[in-house]
Scaffold this motif. Sequence first.
Motif, mmCIF file in Angstrom:
data_model
loop_
_atom_site.group_PDB
_atom_site.id
_atom_site.type_symbol
_atom_site.label_atom_id
_atom_site.label_comp_id
_atom_site.label_asym_id
_atom_site.label_seq_id
_atom_site.Cartn_x
_atom_site.Cartn_y
_atom_site.Cartn_z
ATOM 1 N N TRP B 44 1.127 -1.439 -0.158
ATOM 2 C CA TRP B 44 0.126 0.332 0.084
ATOM 3 C C TRP B 44 0.698 1.312 0.040
ATOM 4 O O TRP B 44 0.033 2.413 -0.216
ATOM 5 C CB TRP B 44 -0.665 0.163 1.460
ATOM 6 C CG TRP B 44 0.178 -0.196 2.166
ATOM 7 C CD1 TRP B 44 0.094 -0.646 2.983
ATOM 8 C CD2 TRP B 44 -0.119 0.952 3.298
ATOM 9 N NE1 TRP B 44 0.765 -0.327 4.264
ATOM 10 C CE2 TRP B 44 0.467 0.934 4.651
ATOM 11 C CE3 TRP B 44 0.089 2.851 3.228
ATOM 12 C CZ2 TRP B 44 1.440 1.866 5.402
ATOM 13 C CZ3 TRP B 44 -0.312 3.150 3.986
ATOM 14 C CH2 TRP B 44 0.818 3.585 5.021
ATOM 15 N N TYR B 45 2.146 1.322 0.660
ATOM 16 C CA TYR B 45 2.490 2.664 1.258
ATOM 17 C C TYR B 45 3.398 3.283 -0.205
ATOM 18 O O TYR B 45 2.597 4.681 -0.497
ATOM 19 C CB TYR B 45 3.933 2.666 1.738
ATOM 20 C CG TYR B 45 4.530 3.359 1.887
ATOM 21 C CD1 TYR B 45 3.848 4.691 3.216
ATOM 22 C CD2 TYR B 45 6.189 3.540 1.290
ATOM 23 C CE1 TYR B 45 4.867 5.843 3.214
ATOM 24 C CE2 TYR B 45 7.096 4.654 2.093
ATOM 25 C CZ TYR B 45 6.230 5.980 2.855
ATOM 26 O OH TYR B 45 7.051 6.880 3.662
ATOM 27 N N LYS B 119 10.240 10.990 7.463
ATOM 28 C CA LYS B 119 10.211 10.017 8.554
ATOM 29 C C LYS B 119 9.970 8.842 8.049
ATOM 30 O O LYS B 119 11.139 7.707 8.178
ATOM 31 C CB LYS B 119 9.348 9.879 9.797
ATOM 32 C CG LYS B 119 8.724 8.857 10.382
ATOM 33 C CD LYS B 119 8.730 8.976 12.198
ATOM 34 C CE LYS B 119 7.073 8.733 11.866
ATOM 35 N NZ LYS B 119 6.969 7.417 11.352
ATOM 36 N N ALA B 120 8.862 8.237 7.245
ATOM 37 C CA ALA B 120 8.387 6.856 6.578
ATOM 38 C C ALA B 120 9.792 6.566 5.433
ATOM 39 O O ALA B 120 9.932 5.807 5.297
ATOM 40 C CB ALA B 120 7.395 6.728 6.529
ATOM 41 N N ARG B 127 16.000 10.363 4.480
ATOM 42 C CA ARG B 127 15.693 9.686 5.294
ATOM 43 C C ARG B 127 15.909 10.069 6.303
ATOM 44 O O ARG B 127 16.969 10.432 6.871
ATOM 45 C CB ARG B 127 14.811 8.581 5.155
ATOM 46 C CG ARG B 127 13.919 7.535 6.525
ATOM 47 C CD ARG B 127 13.760 6.032 6.070
ATOM 48 N NE ARG B 127 12.626 5.546 7.014
ATOM 49 C CZ ARG B 127 12.550 4.517 6.825
ATOM 50 N NH1 ARG B 127 13.196 3.499 6.193
ATOM 51 N NH2 ARG B 127 11.491 4.311 7.683
ATOM 52 N N ASP B 128 15.243 11.219 7.585
ATOM 53 C CA ASP B 128 15.823 11.476 8.697
ATOM 54 C C ASP B 128 14.550 11.756 9.809
ATOM 55 O O ASP B 128 14.031 12.828 10.195
ATOM 56 C CB ASP B 128 16.401 12.843 8.481
ATOM 57 C CG ASP B 128 17.293 13.201 10.190
ATOM 58 O OD1 ASP B 128 17.821 12.409 10.670
ATOM 59 O OD2 ASP B 128 17.402 14.415 10.285
ATOM 60 N N PRO B 129 14.626 10.485 10.623
ATOM 61 C CA PRO B 129 14.022 10.075 11.983
ATOM 62 C C PRO B 129 13.989 10.871 12.853
ATOM 63 O O PRO B 129 12.975 11.764 13.432
ATOM 64 C CB PRO B 129 14.072 8.572 12.370
ATOM 65 C CG PRO B 129 14.540 8.067 10.998
ATOM 66 C CD PRO B 129 14.742 9.739 10.493
ATOM 67 N N TYR B 130 15.207 11.473 13.296
ATOM 68 C CA TYR B 130 15.660 12.702 14.157
ATOM 69 C C TYR B 130 15.032 14.260 13.354
ATOM 70 O O TYR B 130 16.051 14.399 14.792
ATOM 71 C CB TYR B 130 17.308 12.023 14.238
ATOM 72 C CG TYR B 130 17.041 10.312 14.926
ATOM 73 C CD1 TYR B 130 16.483 10.136 15.817
ATOM 74 C CD2 TYR B 130 18.418 9.825 14.006
ATOM 75 C CE1 TYR B 130 16.823 9.158 16.079
ATOM 76 C CE2 TYR B 130 18.526 9.080 14.714
ATOM 77 C CZ TYR B 130 17.421 7.994 15.885
ATOM 78 O OH TYR B 130 17.230 6.693 16.423
ATOM 79 N N LEU B 134 10.492 12.295 18.544
ATOM 80 C CA LEU B 134 9.339 11.472 18.781
ATOM 81 C C LEU B 134 8.272 11.666 19.213
ATOM 82 O O LEU B 134 7.437 11.555 18.293
ATOM 83 C CB LEU B 134 10.420 10.588 19.501
ATOM 84 C CG LEU B 134 9.454 8.962 19.247
ATOM 85 C CD1 LEU B 134 10.128 8.575 17.863
ATOM 86 C CD2 LEU B 134 10.296 7.628 20.408
ATOM 87 N N TRP B 137 6.564 13.623 16.348
ATOM 88 C CA TRP B 137 5.957 12.004 14.990
ATOM 89 C C TRP B 137 5.389 12.001 15.744
ATOM 90 O O TRP B 137 3.887 11.600 14.725
ATOM 91 C CB TRP B 137 7.547 11.423 14.896
ATOM 92 C CG TRP B 137 8.343 11.710 13.574
ATOM 93 C CD1 TRP B 137 9.892 12.043 15.463
ATOM 94 C CD2 TRP B 137 8.798 12.337 12.929
ATOM 95 N NE1 TRP B 137 10.627 12.199 14.026
ATOM 96 C CE2 TRP B 137 9.949 13.118 12.842
ATOM 97 C CE3 TRP B 137 7.090 12.980 11.938
ATOM 98 C CZ2 TRP B 137 10.646 13.637 11.639
ATOM 99 C CZ3 TRP B 137 8.022 13.447 10.534
ATOM 100 C CH2 TRP B 137 9.319 13.674 10.497
ATOM 101 N N GLY B 138 4.722 11.306 17.075
ATOM 102 C CA GLY B 138 3.558 10.854 17.504
ATOM 103 C C GLY B 138 2.804 12.329 16.426
ATOM 104 O O GLY B 138 1.395 11.371 16.657
ATOM 105 N N THR B 141 1.665 12.255 13.533
ATOM 106 C CA THR B 141 0.682 11.101 12.585
ATOM 107 C C THR B 141 -0.569 10.229 13.544
ATOM 108 O O THR B 141 -1.883 10.295 12.633
ATOM 109 C CB THR B 141 1.580 9.451 13.846
ATOM 110 O OG1 THR B 141 3.035 9.227 13.496
ATOM 111 C CG2 THR B 141 0.641 8.160 13.004
#
Lengths: 329, 197
Positions: B44-45, B119-120, B127-130, B134, B137-138, B141
Motif C-alpha cells: 500500500w505504501y 520519517k517514513a 530519510r531522517d527520523p531524527y 519522537l 512524529w507521534g 501521525t
Amino acid sequence: MLKDMMPHFDLYQPDTLEAALDLAARLGEDGWLVGGGQDSFDWLKNRTRRTSAVIDLSGIAALRGVRVRDAGIEIGALTTLTEIEDDAVIRSRYSLLASAAGRVASPQIRNAGTLGGNLCQDTRCWYYRGGVDCYRAGGNMCYADTPEGQNREHAIFNASRCVAVTPSDTANALVALDAQMVIAGRSGERVVPAAAFFVGPDIDIRRMTVIEPGEILTAVRIPATWSGAQFHFEKVADRTTWDFALVSVAAAFRMEGEVIRDARIVCGAVACVPWRVTAVERALVGATRNAATADKVAQLATGGARALNFNQFKLPLMENLIRRAIRGA
Amino acid sequence: MAQHNDRILRHAGIDRLFHWLMAAIMTVLLVTSLLPVIGVHFAWYTIHWVAGLLLTAVILLHIVRALFWQRPATMLTLNGDDLAGRRAGKYTLPQKLMHLAWTVAVLVAIVTGLLLLRKAGVPFLARDPYARPLAIWGFLTLLHDLAALLSVFLILVHVYFGILPEKRAYLRAMVRGWIARGDLKAEHDLERVDRGD
Ligand SMILES: Cc1cc2nc3c(=O)[nH]c(=O)nc-3n(C[C@H](O)[C@H](O)[C@H](O)COP(=O)(O)OP(=O)(O)OC[C@H]3O[C@@H](n4cnc5c(N)ncnc54)[C@H](O)[C@@H]3O)c2cc1C
Ligand code: HEM
Ligand code: SF4
C-alpha cells in the motif's frame, strides 16, 4: 528484571498435530509455537516479547522426517537442521538444501533448530531484537534507516519503511528449489509456494511469513523439477560459523550438456524475503555455465538496489557471489 | 422538467474535473491506508504517498483557481443571510459547512502527510527520523490518522446526501455542469445566485 532466565508461561506439549491445532486455535495470538526454541527463547529470556503460553511442537513424531513423495520429497517441519544436513536423499538429490542447512549457526543450534523454526524465525535487526518500539514492533519509526543508524546488515532491495532482512539460510535454498509450504489450520490445509510464503514489509510490516495465528507449518515439499540439478550455495558472514549471512546465494542450474536450460538464483540477507534475481536467471537461459557468462550477467543482479548508509558493500558482494555461483566458484 | 434555457452553468469543466480527480485520489488514499488496518494486506505504501503527492498538486491547483478565477467568498463566507436561515446564494449553509469540513480534513492530511514523508521514507528525500523529536512524529501521525477518520465520516455523509433524490440536481451539476433554475428555487435566492453571491 532478570534477563537470561526463562520467564513464566504455561507449557503445552501436544503429541499429535490435531491436538496442537486445537491448542493453537484456542490460544490464538497467546499460543507461541516452538520447534527447537533457538529463536523463541531469545525473545522470551530477553523479555523483549512475552507470551502466556508456549506450544512445544517437538513431541509430534508425525511432523519429523524426510519422505519420498510424488517423485519429489516431503520434509516434516519439525525435522532438525542436522537431520536435513545428513539426510542421504537430500544430499544426493537436493544438496543445495543440505549445504544451506549445514551453514546455519553452529552444530548445537542445528541439532535443536528445526526446519519450520528456521523458516518462520523473526528478523535479526538489532534495534527490533533490542526491544525498541519500531514499525515492526507496532511503533511508528525505523531506527535502522536513519543518518546514524547501524544498517550494515540491512536490506538493499524492497525496503518499505522497514529495512530488515531475512535471516534464514534454508529459505533461500527452498525458494530456489521451487518448494511448497504445507500449512495446517483447524479448517484444513493450504499449500503455498515458497516464494509466496515470505512476506516483505511493503505487504505487512509486522510479520515475515503468511502464517496466521492458529496455523502451523507442517511440511515442506520439494518437487522433482530440480532433483539432481547442479547447485551452488555460498554464504559470507563476519564469522564462518555461528553467524548470520551478510549476503548468501543459493543457485540451481538445470543443464543440457554445457548449456543452462533453466536457472534459479536466490540471494539471502539482501531483502526481507529470499530475493530471486530473475534478471540474471533470464539472462542465463541458453548460456554456457562458465566464467565469461558469469562476468557478463552478474552485474544485472543489483539493478534497482538501494544501499543504505553502511551497506554499500553488499552490492559488489552480491554480484561476486553470483559470479562465483555461475562459474562454479 | 426545466426548459433548456433555464439552465445555468454551476460548475465549469475544469472544476468538475478537479472534483472527480480529488474524489478518486481520496478513495485511493483511504483504500490504501485503511484496508491493511482491517487485515487486507498489499503493497500500500508507495501507492499511498504517490497518491498523496497527486492530491497535494490537485488541491494546490484548485486553490489557485478558486482564488484567481472564482469568487472564494461564494463558498467560504458564512454571512448574515446564511445564518438567519434566508435562502442561499450559490451554496447552501450545509454545503458550505461540508466544504469547510473537507478543507480541514484534507489540509491536515496533506500537511501532516508531507511532513511524515521525511520519517517514513521516499526515494527522493533523505530519510531522517531524527529531524524532529519522537513526540512530534507521534503527534503528526495522530493528526494524520484523525484526518483519515474524519474523511471516512465525511465521505459517508457526502455520498449519502449526494445520492438523495431531492439533491440529485446538485449531483447532475457536478457531472454535466448545469443546474436548472427551477431546481434552485426551493433553497436558493436566484438573485443572489445571479450576483455570484
Ligand atoms: C547465535 C545464533 C546464530 C544463528 N545463525 C543462523 C544462521 O547463520 N542462519 C540461519 O538460518 N539461522 C541462524 N540462527 C537462527 C536459528 O537457526 C534459528 O533460530 C533456528 O533454526 C530456529 O529453529 P527453531 O526450531 O529453534 O525455532 P523456534 O525458536 O522454535 O521457532 C522460531 C519461530 O518460528 C515459529 N515456528 C516454529 N516452528 C513452527 C511451525 N512448525 N509452524 C509455524 N511456526 C513455527 C515459532 O513460533 C517462532 O516464532 C542463529 C541463531 C542463533 C541463536
Ligand atoms: C485525506 C487523505 C489521506 C488519508 C485519508 C490518509 C490516511 C492515512 C492513514 C490512515 C495512514 C496510516 C496507515 C498505517 O500506518 O497503517 C497514513 C499513513 C501515511 N500517509 Fe496518508 N493519508 C492521506 C493523505 C496523505 C498525503 C497527502 C500524504 C503525503 C504525500 C500522505 C502520506 C502518508 C505517509 C508518509 C504515511 C506513513 C506514515 C508513517 O509511516 O509514519 N498521506 N495515511
Ligand atoms: S529495520 Fe525494521 S525491524 Fe529494524 S528498526 Fe527498522 S522497522 Fe524495526
